[in-house]
Design a protein around this motif. Sequence first.
Motif, PDB file in Angstrom:
ATOM      1  N   ASP A 115     -26.488  18.128  19.990  1.00  0.00           N
ATOM      2  CA  ASP A 115     -27.630  19.043  20.008  1.00  0.00           C
ATOM      3  C   ASP A 115     -27.858  19.629  18.610  1.00  0.00           C
ATOM      4  N   GLY A 116     -28.918  20.393  18.466  1.00  0.00           N
ATOM      5  CA  GLY A 116     -29.302  20.916  17.161  1.00  0.00           C
ATOM      6  C   GLY A 116     -28.157  21.521  16.356  1.00  0.00           C
ATOM      7  N   PRO A 117     -27.459  22.533  16.915  1.00  0.00           N
ATOM      8  CA  PRO A 117     -26.398  23.178  16.138  1.00  0.00           C
ATOM      9  C   PRO A 117     -25.272  22.218  15.736  1.00  0.00           C
ATOM     10  N   ALA A 118     -24.877  21.305  16.654  1.00  0.00           N
ATOM     11  CA  ALA A 118     -23.801  20.365  16.321  1.00  0.00           C
ATOM     12  C   ALA A 118     -24.258  19.414  15.216  1.00  0.00           C
ATOM     13  N   PHE A 119     -25.514  18.972  15.296  1.00  0.00           N
ATOM     14  CA  PHE A 119     -26.111  18.097  14.290  1.00  0.00           C
ATOM     15  C   PHE A 119     -26.107  18.806  12.933  1.00  0.00           C
ATOM     16  N   GLU A 120     -26.513  20.077  12.939  1.00  0.00           N
ATOM     17  CA  GLU A 120     -26.566  20.836  11.693  1.00  0.00           C
ATOM     18  C   GLU A 120     -25.171  20.974  11.076  1.00  0.00           C
ATOM     19  N   ALA A 121     -24.178  21.251  11.945  1.00  0.00           N
ATOM     20  CA  ALA A 121     -22.813  21.415  11.430  1.00  0.00           C
ATOM     21  C   ALA A 121     -22.343  20.124  10.765  1.00  0.00           C
ATOM     22  N   ARG A 122     -22.684  18.982  11.398  1.00  0.00           N
ATOM     23  CA  ARG A 122     -22.299  17.682  10.845  1.00  0.00           C
ATOM     24  C   ARG A 122     -22.935  17.463   9.469  1.00  0.00           C
ATOM     25  N   VAL A 123     -24.236  17.778   9.382  1.00  0.00           N
ATOM     26  CA  VAL A 123     -24.944  17.565   8.113  1.00  0.00           C
ATOM     27  C   VAL A 123     -24.349  18.457   7.016  1.00  0.00           C
ATOM     28  N   ARG A 124     -24.023  19.705   7.382  1.00  0.00           N
ATOM     29  CA  ARG A 124     -23.459  20.616   6.371  1.00  0.00           C
ATOM     30  C   ARG A 124     -22.088  20.131   5.901  1.00  0.00           C
ATOM     31  N   ARG A 125     -21.309  19.581   6.827  1.00  0.00           N
ATOM     32  CA  ARG A 125     -19.987  19.068   6.466  1.00  0.00           C
ATOM     33  C   ARG A 125     -20.143  17.906   5.462  1.00  0.00           C
ATOM     34  N   ASP A 126     -21.047  16.977   5.790  1.00  0.00           N
ATOM     35  CA  ASP A 126     -21.325  15.855   4.873  1.00  0.00           C
ATOM     36  C   ASP A 126     -21.832  16.352   3.532  1.00  0.00           C
ATOM     37  N   GLY A 127     -22.712  17.348   3.604  1.00  0.00           N
ATOM     38  CA  GLY A 127     -23.294  17.888   2.377  1.00  0.00           C
ATOM     39  C   GLY A 127     -22.212  18.412   1.454  1.00  0.00           C
ATOM     40  N   ASP A 128     -21.204  19.099   2.037  1.00  0.00           N
ATOM     41  CA  ASP A 128     -20.127  19.647   1.220  1.00  0.00           C
ATOM     42  C   ASP A 128     -19.317  18.521   0.573  1.00  0.00           C
ATOM     43  N   MET A 129     -19.069  17.458   1.378  1.00  0.00           N
ATOM     44  CA  MET A 129     -18.296  16.338   0.832  1.00  0.00           C
ATOM     45  C   MET A 129     -19.086  15.659  -0.284  1.00  0.00           C
ATOM     46  N   ALA A 130     -20.390  15.465  -0.046  1.00  0.00           N
ATOM     47  CA  ALA A 130     -21.235  14.835  -1.070  1.00  0.00           C
ATOM     48  C   ALA A 130     -21.244  15.676  -2.333  1.00  0.00           C
ATOM     49  N   HIS A 131     -21.266  17.001  -2.148  1.00  0.00           N
ATOM     50  CA  HIS A 131     -21.287  17.905  -3.291  1.00  0.00           C
ATOM     51  C   HIS A 131     -20.047  17.679  -4.151  1.00  0.00           C
ATOM     52  N   SER A 132     -18.872  17.602  -3.499  1.00  0.00           N
ATOM     53  CA  SER A 132     -17.651  17.485  -4.303  1.00  0.00           C
ATOM     54  C   SER A 132     -17.568  16.110  -4.966  1.00  0.00           C
ATOM     55  N   VAL A 133     -18.046  15.062  -4.260  1.00  0.00           N
ATOM     56  CA  VAL A 133     -18.027  13.716  -4.866  1.00  0.00           C
ATOM     57  C   VAL A 133     -18.970  13.661  -6.060  1.00  0.00           C
ATOM     58  N   LEU A 134     -20.183  14.182  -5.888  1.00  0.00           N
ATOM     59  CA  LEU A 134     -21.166  14.129  -6.968  1.00  0.00           C
ATOM     60  C   LEU A 134     -20.694  14.951  -8.157  1.00  0.00           C
ATOM     61  N   ASP A 135     -19.972  16.050  -7.856  1.00  0.00           N
ATOM     62  CA  ASP A 135     -19.427  16.883  -8.918  1.00  0.00           C
ATOM     63  C   ASP A 135     -18.449  16.054  -9.753  1.00  0.00           C
ATOM     64  N   ALA A 136     -17.569  15.317  -9.039  1.00  0.00           N
ATOM     65  CA  ALA A 136     -16.581  14.495  -9.743  1.00  0.00           C
ATOM     66  C   ALA A 136     -17.241  13.382 -10.546  1.00  0.00           C
ATOM     67  N   LEU A 137     -18.370  12.859 -10.032  1.00  0.00           N
ATOM     68  CA  LEU A 137     -19.074  11.775 -10.722  1.00  0.00           C
ATOM     69  C   LEU A 137     -20.006  12.316 -11.806  1.00  0.00           C
ATOM     70  N   ASP A 138     -20.061  13.637 -11.912  1.00  0.00           N
ATOM     71  CA  ASP A 138     -20.936  14.272 -12.891  1.00  0.00           C
ATOM     72  C   ASP A 138     -22.411  13.986 -12.605  1.00  0.00           C
ATOM     73  N   MET A 139     -22.750  13.916 -11.319  1.00  0.00           N
ATOM     74  CA  MET A 139     -24.134  13.611 -10.962  1.00  0.00           C
ATOM     75  C   MET A 139     -24.845  14.801 -10.316  1.00  0.00           C
ATOM     76  N   LEU A 140     -24.171  15.952 -10.236  1.00  0.00           N
ATOM     77  CA  LEU A 140     -24.786  17.114  -9.572  1.00  0.00           C
ATOM     78  C   LEU A 140     -26.047  17.538 -10.323  1.00  0.00           C
ATOM     79  N   GLY A 141     -27.128  17.628  -9.601  1.00  0.00           N
ATOM     80  CA  GLY A 141     -28.352  18.156 -10.199  1.00  0.00           C
ATOM     81  C   GLY A 141     -28.908  17.354 -11.355  1.00  0.00           C
ATOM     82  N   VAL A 142     -28.605  16.027 -11.404  1.00  0.00           N
ATOM     83  CA  VAL A 142     -29.090  15.230 -12.541  1.00  0.00           C
ATOM     84  C   VAL A 142     -30.610  15.192 -12.615  1.00  0.00           C
ATOM     85  N   ASN A 143     -31.265  15.387 -11.473  1.00  0.00           N
ATOM     86  CA  ASN A 143     -32.723  15.247 -11.493  1.00  0.00           C
ATOM     87  C   ASN A 143     -33.457  16.581 -11.506  1.00  0.00           C
ATOM     88  N   ASN A 144     -32.719  17.653 -11.754  1.00  0.00           N
ATOM     89  CA  ASN A 144     -33.405  18.948 -11.811  1.00  0.00           C
ATOM     90  C   ASN A 144     -34.123  19.116 -13.148  1.00  0.00           C
TER      91      ASN A 144
END
Lengths: 318, 495
Positions: A289-318
């Motif tokens: 349902d909505g809340p469970a879906f949102e929690a999943r997306v936020r969890r992925d988002g956090d993981m993506a954030h740390s990976v992109l940070d390590a790859l030095d790709m955070l905010g490259v297109n800002n």
Amino acid sequence: MKKAISLAALVAATLPGAALADFPVRPIQMIVPYAAGGSTDLTVRIVAETLERLYPGTTAVVRNQPGGGGGIGTSAAVNARSDGYTLGAGAQGPIAILPHLGGTDYSIDDVEFVGLYARSLQVMVACANAPFDDYDSFIASAAERAPQIGNSGAGGANHISAEAFAQAAGIAVESIPFGGSSEARTACIGGHIHAMVASPAEALSAVDSNQMTPLFVMEDERIDLFPETPTAVEKGVDFTWSSYKGIIAPKGIDDATLNWLRTAIADVVADPQFIEVMTEMGEFVTYEDGPAFEARVRRDGDMAHSVLDALDMLGVNN
Amino acid sequence: MMETIAYLAPLLQPQVFGIIALGVLGGILIGALPGLTATMGVALLIPLTFGMSPVMGLNMLIGIYIGGIYGGCVSSILLRTPGTPASAATVLDGYPMAARGEAGRALGMATVASTIGGLIAAVVLATLAPQLAGIALKFGAAEYFALALFGLTIIASLSGDLLKGAISGVLGILISTVGADPIAGVMRYTFGIQGFASGFAFTPALIGLFALSEVFTQIERMAKQEPAVVLVKGRWPSRQDMRDSKGALVRGSLIGTLIGIIPGTGSGTASWISYNEARRSSKTPEKFGTGYAPGIAATESANNAVCAAALIPLLALGIPGDVVTAVLMGGLMIQGLAPGPMLFQTNPDVIVGIFGGTFLATIFMFVFGMALIPVFARILMVPRRLLTMSIVIFCYIGAFSINLNPVDLYTMVGFGVLGWGMQKFGFSQAALCIALILGPMMESNLRRGMLQTGDNILAFISGPITLFFLGLALFSLFGPVIARHLAQARIHKPN
């Protein structure tokens, strides 16, 4: 955005109680942020078709707005008028990953989560002529030379998942970006890369004909299609990852309409014919349902954030 | 043998037979309308195939694909508007022939060529699919780079003025760098406009470059009171046309088949290479570009050969060669059939059914194409002023309907102005178009190859396929120069 909210509030105020009974009176539009024909597009079409069948009189129209790695269509969906008539296909890349790369005019906070209808499980496979053929030899080989792992686009979901696994397992990999997953698949079967992340359905036929070898599954537990293949978790690496397909909407939809939509998606996912067609396509049908879906997306988002940070790709297109 | 015949039987059931015919007809109309592409047609109709048997559903989709690629030639020839990117090269000779009042002959030539290309590739598909599919696997970064480089050398022979041609080509490559960097994912030259995140959209750019620019030229001509009188006569190419085009047809079909097997290249590339090859080997290369039948024969035989050939890696290896076959792969998966080497063993009925359906669809394409020529050609009898304005409307609709992205309209108009200026000052629009197709392929494979080999440039001049294409590139660049030199030497000798 603010205008849309106040407009919805105005409509809700002038038509008390009418919203529930009267929704939907117009066709519901579902924006797919990819070109027609991809797996997200096809599954949304099946959702639309099922919705029309289960709720006679309802019309659901699929609209493709591709471009920008899904960012353009997703932006159109989350910035649409919040009357419940414009929904979007919630794909992992554009909602959980793209905002971290920058250049989008939305973030996870702008998304209303209606419901998740399928997950796409992920398997790491060894390609033709790779110097490894199971999990242990993969890790051993990676210690000597970073394996070249193909992905469907720089900063895309399976680029992040391969790098996230490498981070968790403490190995080095060399990510090779391709223009889409079928290009990566071609290079993999042709032996031009060492490994790639694939969905079980697309891997199965290739594995049966010895074009690819499964290394490990990115789930908590082994999966039915590959009962012999271990998970990363059982090999002692705390790593799971799956892509998903869901329905999103702009923020600010009134409760009655949002409830109607959430119930409708739940009904679609419970429909036996829907499950059958989706399963044939190799999708793993599951409802969140909505809340469970949102929690999943936020969890992925956090993981993506740390990976992109390590790859030095955070905010490259800002 | 008996089994094969038994597997073909379902094709003759009235519903299957009818649905293939309907698919082809629908495909032709979709292809003929600028902005509706074969890909969209196939994708939109996939849900209809849920309830059909695999052979019926897939053959309907293949029918749309074949019809759609063929249909693209109609608006290329009549309106100078490539209905699909596959037939952009058909503009070069098709439109001048139609403008001369021989639209029927041009469409007839295109139909015959498409049919021959389609049939030759279908024969190859049915007889040699598993053997040839291996070619698809040989292409790594270096091979793709060499192929793209060879393709770009076409610019040298296509544009009369070498310097202006080179300028157009370089401009095209620069334009193609706009958008997300293929390797690093960083946005380039988008100036913060999200709509350009994937670069300039290809079809809107083509529509602007060829169609809108022509509208501008027409308006200029009308302002000078030079009404172009267009008559429509005939529908069959003449005997002479067929004699002239024999070589172009055979070579075009084979080039299309080969390029079709290589994943990720597609019918646009095939038709340009075929056009160039026909012109190079012709005794009268100067006639190309003036409305010469072999020019149409070369491009249309090649792009329809790609259709059937692209099914080879899809069915034999499970590798989709272009966007349409990627969508078809989705269609197969929905039926619970995973394309790949196993499919030949587990579902020979489906494989044989698809082979047969490909033939059938090509024959339907010929019949409908020939029957519809007078109808299509009648478009040109609309008064010029009205027609020109309707083309403008179609340019807008076509450019917008592809991605529903308003930024694409700016792209279309921008390329229209650019194309008009290029035409006026003698720069080749074709050169720009080729660079737009091949620039991204060259760049991403060069950089991917560098990444994979640790910046070893030598990797790009090793391997038989790479050397073959590099050799072709050198030949294509310097061949004409040497030939001219020799010819001049011969002229000077008697003096």
